[in-house]
Structure formats: structure tokens, C-alpha cells
Design a protein around this motif. Structure first.
Motif, short mmCIF file in Angstrom:
data_model
loop_
_atom_site.label_atom_id
_atom_site.label_comp_id
_atom_site.label_asym_id
_atom_site.label_seq_id
_atom_site.Cartn_x
_atom_site.Cartn_y
_atom_site.Cartn_z
N GLY A 352 0.82 -1.21 0.00
CA GLY A 352 0.00 0.00 0.00
C GLY A 352 0.85 1.25 0.00
O GLY A 352 2.05 1.22 -0.24
N TYR A 354 1.95 5.00 2.00
CA TYR A 354 2.16 5.59 3.32
C TYR A 354 2.69 7.01 3.14
O TYR A 354 3.30 7.35 2.13
N THR A 376 5.70 3.70 -0.88
CA THR A 376 4.83 2.65 -1.41
C THR A 376 5.49 1.30 -1.19
O THR A 376 6.72 1.18 -1.19
N THR A 468 -0.63 4.87 7.03
CA THR A 468 -1.12 4.50 5.71
C THR A 468 -1.85 5.68 5.08
O THR A 468 -2.41 6.53 5.78
N TYR A 469 -1.82 5.71 3.77
CA TYR A 469 -2.49 6.78 3.03
C TYR A 469 -3.39 6.14 1.97
O TYR A 469 -2.94 5.30 1.18
N GLN A 470 -4.65 6.54 1.98
CA GLN A 470 -5.64 6.04 1.03
C GLN A 470 -6.07 7.17 0.11
O GLN A 470 -6.82 8.05 0.53
N THR A 473 -11.16 8.18 -3.86
CA THR A 473 -11.69 7.79 -5.17
C THR A 473 -13.14 8.21 -5.26
O THR A 473 -13.86 8.26 -4.26
N SER A 476 -15.42 10.23 -2.55
CA SER A 476 -14.91 10.14 -1.18
C SER A 476 -14.04 11.34 -0.85
O SER A 476 -13.39 11.93 -1.71
N GLN A 548 -3.27 11.44 7.13
CA GLN A 548 -4.68 11.39 6.79
C GLN A 548 -5.58 11.10 7.98
O GLN A 548 -6.63 11.72 8.13
N SER A 549 -5.18 10.18 8.85
CA SER A 549 -6.05 9.81 9.97
C SER A 549 -6.20 10.94 10.97
O SER A 549 -7.14 10.97 11.76
#
Length: 572
Positions: A352, A354, A376, A468-470, A473, A476, A548-549
Motif C-alpha cells: 500500500g 504511506y 509505497t 497508511t495513506y488512502q 476515489t 470520497s 490522513q487519519s
């Protein structure tokens, strides 16, 4: 039975692990691992395992005696009963019968007849840090079951080339030197202390116990236990290993910069590898023996380097330790195997994206902002890092991650600088009142003199953290809040400067003033921008990474002579 204590002063003035201790262990391993392989035994202690290679060929009577006690079960649930910091830790006299029951009792080991002193037999081995030797009375031929580990260089006191002391060394530690170092007591040692139980037995006046033990009521659970067993069999595991080595800097021995280690191992035990120390590169090759030990010479610029490695069989071949040594320095080595394969064994746990931040110390003459990186991990466990430090220096790295999430960050920087340290993916999710901590590590940032913004240079230890970074999409949202504040502190700004920023439904930053522009790179979680300032009129550029969190971000900005801290925070 005692060793003679040659007056080491107040043990409580010692620290747990000194740079000299590590340096001595490194040199001891570097010099001794090149000797022919002997029997390897494992000391299962209450604070970790010690692997010890014995000198069967040079001290046959002593080694046979020691193995006889082990094979007869006499070294099961024995205790380390004497601990003199920066001297020795001793055991082999007492064991606890019926350990773990209400019938537990302290008993003495039943001894066999004393053995002949082999001090003058075979190759001479000095009582240096990390070696194991036999304890005895004043009679040179009185050794039986008791042994000790040297916690310092005790050659002059216990036996050197001038034949004083005559305490017989019959092996040395090849794995677990960090465990041995725990027995050097001091105010920083929060795990082990000693207590005086001489009222039980006169030789228990420096009994090592766990730090939580009540000195007035020591229980059997407080003791430091040891069981000696044969070392597990070693079978080579094919793969590549990557790691770091670093040497402590001593008063009279300047240490080189930390180095990067890479090695490829085949199922037949043969290996080849390379070292990087600054701009210099070295190559080496060899073969592991049946104990997982090897010594090799690494050729490169100048004199060759000595490479000594040991693969712990109980790690499944995943971890390697050892030393890298030059003419006047020795460095401890840790490396991990790269186990993942995109098809047969994908790195699903770590795969994933980060973001990572590296806050600087902000001390005078050092950068004041926060460095950052986008990371990544692909299905094959390959970590790719791209970032920028708080002085504007960019860095990159590509390296595999280990089975348990460790990976070495080693990035040479422009101008002969260096970023080096161990990182680990922890994958701990966010909890109440506690942000996510998906990766962290301590990183050494070295910048030589004549740097653009900091001409004196510096060495800075950074506490790196990340999560982690999402990438969002569809519809969202990047954050759970839309109203943010961009705060700049330091540089040539007289006080904190706050600007309001809005996160739009399209995940773009919109400023409340035309003086501020801000661009977000959604795939990576990095951002950049500029702010027009007055008094004097100028434009300040900034860069950073999102967390992000936490609905936040951190970064830095640079002005003419110094930099500053940048924070992106939810509006209060």
C-alpha cells in the motif's frame, strides 16, 4: 567459589550499554569469528538467548567438561548468581529445583571432579569482552561447573599473554551480544539490578534480579535463569539480506559513517555481497559453515574490511547479525532476509501507500521544519521512498521489507550527507485519543560542513513516524473535516502566521486569500504551495505530507538564511 574481584569501583555509576561495550563486542567478534568453527550452544536466559561457540580444538578438556554438565541436565534452570558490572557475570553453582511450584528450592549443582587447567593448551584466548571462561578457586586445577562471561576487557586481571591469572577462556558469544550487555548494571538499566543475599550464602552478595524485585523479599520469580542447550541445527535459506552497520564513535577512534549491507545467499550456504560506506563500495563472498557462521574479506578502496556474519537458526533464516571491521573500528551489523514474492508470497500485510514525517530538532544551527516522504510497498515487498528533508535536500530509496516489517533506510545525500536508520511497519490503527502509528523508526541525519543553509553542518537524530495513506476515489473525501488552518512558524517570520484553508468536495485546497496557493498530489499525499508575505515583500515556498487519519499535515519552508515549521491543522 569466587573469582577475585580486582576492584572496579562503584558499579552503580555505570550505564547499561556504553559505546565502549559495543565497540569491544564488535572487535571481539570480528577477530574470533575467523577461527575454525567449534560446537555452538545456546544459553536460554530470562532476558533473551545467547549463542556461544566453544573452542573444542584448543580447549578439549574444558569444553568436554562443560558439555557433560549440559548433556547431563546440570545446566537446566541454573541461575546467574554473581553480577559485577564491567567485570563478569557468573553462573553454574546454583539451580532451582521444582521451579514454578510451591516446592521450589535453591540447590547447588552436583559437581564432577575438577579439571586440568588448559591455560597453556592450544591457542591462547584472552579474557576479553564477550568470552566465556571457567571460574575456580586459587587452585588453577579446581574448575568444575562454574563459568563466567566477561563484561569488559579483563585480560590483565584474569589472564593475558604474560600468563597472569590463568583463567581459561573456552568460547565466545556469536549471537545475542545485546543480551549480554544487559548484565552491565547502572542507573539506566531498568531491567536488571543486583541485591545482597549474603545472609543466604556468602557468594550471593551481588545476585542479579529483575528490577521490580523487592530487595527485602526476593522470590524465585525474580531470579535470572539460564538453561544451556545445543544450538538449533542450521539449514541455509536462499534469499537476499539487506541491513545496516554502524560503529560507535570513541574518544580516540573516529568512527566511519554508517554503512549499508547487502548479501545474496544460496541453499548451499555460499554467498556474495556488497558494502557501502559513504562513497566507497566493497565486495565480498564466502560460505557459511554448519553453524551459520562465516568470515570474509571485503575488497574495495584502501585496506580490505573484515566481514563476520551469523544467521540465527531459530529465526528461520530471516535475521543475520555480525560485524564489519576496519583497521581501527568495528561496527555491529543487523540484516534481514527479503521473504516476499509478488506471485508466491505477496506482502499483503504491508502493501500500500504511506506518508511519513521526520521532525527536526530545531536546535540552533539546525533545520527547524519537518521533512517528509511518500512511501509505497508493492506485492513483492519492495519499499520505495521519495522525500525531502527540512533543509530542502531530496532523498530516495528502494529496498525490500522483512517478514516482520523491518527495512533499512539508507540514503546518501548531495554534498556527502547521509540519512540512515531502521524503520519498521507496525500497522497499529488509530485508537481513541491516539493517532495511527503504521511505521516508525530512529533515523540519523548527517550533514557535512559547507551546507547551503547550515554551513557548520550537523548530525541530527530524527524520530520518524508515518501512517497508511488512502487516495480518495470517486466522491470520497480526503479528510473528515473541511475547515483547516495552515500555520507557519520560524524562518524570518516574527510569530506564528495562520491562514484559513478549505478542502473542497473535489479534494482541492482553497485559500481564503489570494496570497496563498496550495496544490495537493492526491496519489502520494504530498502537498506544496507558496505564500506572499509583506515587510519585506517576498514569496515563501513550502512543502509537506498529509497525515490522513489526523486530518493534518506537516512540512517546512525555507527563506534566505533559515527555514521554519509548517503545520496543516483542523480549525479549532
Amino acid at each position: 567459589m569466587f573469582l577475585v574481584d580486582f576492584g572496579l569501583g562503584n558499579r552503580h555509576d555505570r550505564t547499561m550499554i556504553s559505546s565502549r561495550l559495543i565497540f569491544g563486542l564488535c572487535f571481539m567478534l570480528a577477530s574470533l569469528l575467523s577461527s575454525p568453527a567449534g560446537t555452538v550452544v545456546r544459553f536460554l536466559t530470562s532476558v533473551g538467548n545467547l549463542d556461544v561457540e566453544l573452542y573444542d580444538a584448543d580447549k578439549p578438556v574444558t569444553v568436554s567438561n562443560f558439555l557433560a554438565y549440559m548433556q547431563g541436565g546440570s545446566y537446566t534452570n541454573i541461575i546467574m548468581h554473581r553480577d559485577v558490572s564491567n567485570f563478569v557475570v557468573q553462573g553454574g553453582e546454583y539451580y532451582v529445583a521444582y521451579r514454578g511450584t510451591t516446592n521450589a528450592s535453591l540447590e547447588t549443582v552436583v559437581t564432577m571432579p575438577p579439571i586440568t587447567n588448559e591455560y597453556f593448551t592450544g591457542k591462547f584466548y584472552s579474557n576479553v569482552l564477550g568470552t566465556i571462561a571457567m571460574a575456580r578457586t586459587s587452585d588453577p586445577n579446581s574448575a568444575s561447573s562454574q563459568f563466567y562471561f566477561n563484561l569488559a576487557k579483563n585480560s590483565a586481571a584474569l589472564g593475558d599473554t604474560n600468563k597472569s591469572g590463568q583463567y581459561v577462556v573456552f568460547g565466545h558469544v556469536i549471537g545475542g551480544t545485546n543480551v549480554l550487555s544487559l548484565f552491565n548494571l547502572g542507573p539506566k538499566n531498568t531491567l536488571i539490578k543486583d541485591t545482597d543475599l549474603s545472609f543466604v550464602s556468602s557468594d550471593l552478595n551481588t545476585l542479579p534480579v529483575f528490577s521490580f524485585a523487592n530487595p527485602n523479599n526476593v522470590t524465585y520469580d525474580d531470579l535470572l535463569y539460564v538453561s544451556v542447550v545445543p544450538a538449533p541445527a542450521y539449514t541455509p535459506v536462499q534469499g537476499s539480506y539487506n541491513g545496516l552497520f554502524s560503529a560507535p564513535s570513541l574518544d580516540a577512534v573516529p568512527a566511519p559513517a554508517p554503512g549499508f549491507f547487502s548479501m545474496t545467499l544460496g541453499t548451499n550456504g555460499k554467498f556474495s555481497g556488497s558494502l557501502r560506506v559513504g562513497a566507497n563500495r566493497y565486495s565480498f563472498s564466502g560460505s557459511l559453515d554448519t553453524n551459520g557462521l562465516a568470515a570474509a574479506k571485503a575488497s574495495g578502496p584502501g585496506l580490505p574490511l573484515n566481514v563476520s556474519v551469523y544467521v540465527d537458526p531459530t529465526s528461520g533464516g530471516d535475521q543475520m547479525t555480525g560485524t564489519i571491521a576496519g583497521p581501527t573500528w568495528a561496527a555491529s551489523l543487523t540484516a534481514y532476509r527479503a521473504p516476499f514474492n509478488a506471485q508466491s508470497n505477496p506482502a499483503r500485510t504491508y502493501q500500500g501507500a504511506y506518508t511519513m514525517v521526520l521532525p527536526s530538532s530545531g536546535q540552533a544551527g539546525q533545520p527547524a521544519g519537518t521533512g517528509y516522504a511518500a512511501i509505497t510497498v508493492d506485492a513483492g515487498g519492495n519499499v520505495k521512498v521519495s522525500g525531502s528533508l527540512a533543509d530542502g535536500t531530496s532523498f530516495t530509496e528502494a529496498v525490500p521489507v522483512s517478514q516482520d516489517g523491518h527495512w533499512p533506510l539508507y540514503a546518501p545525500l548531495t554534498g556527502n550527507g547521509l540519512l540512515s536508520g531502521w524503520m519498521v511497519f507496525t500497522n497499529r490503527p488509530a485508537q481513541s485519543n491516539q493517532p495511527a502509528d503504521n511505521l516508525n523508526g530512529l533515523v540519523l541525519w548527517m550533514k557535512p560542513a559547507k551546507a547551503k543553509f547550515f554551513p557548520a553542518g550537523y548530525t541530527n537524530q530524527l524520530s520518524a513516524t508515518g501512517e497508511t495513506y488512502q487516495p480518495p476515489t470517486g466522491s470520497s473525501q480526503l479528510f473528515s473535516t473541511t475547515n483547516l488552518s495552515l500555520v507557519l512558524t520560524g524562518g524570518d517570520i516574527p510569530g506564528p502566521l495562520t491562514n484559513r484553508v478549505t478542502l473542497t468536495p473535489a479534494n482541492k485546497f482553497k485559500s481564503m486569500t489570494n496570497a496563498l496557493t496550495m496544490t495537493l498530489t492526491l496519489p502520494s499525499g504530498l502537498f506544496s504551495g507558496s505564500l506572499r508575505l509583506s515587510s519585506p515583500t517576498r514569496t515563501v515556498a513550502f512543502k509537506g505530507a498529509l497525515l490522513q487519519s489526523q486530518n493534518s499535515g506537516s512540512g517546512y519552508f525555507l527563506e534566505t538564511t533559515q527555514g521554519g515549521e509548517l503545520l496543516l491543522l483542523p480549525q479549532q
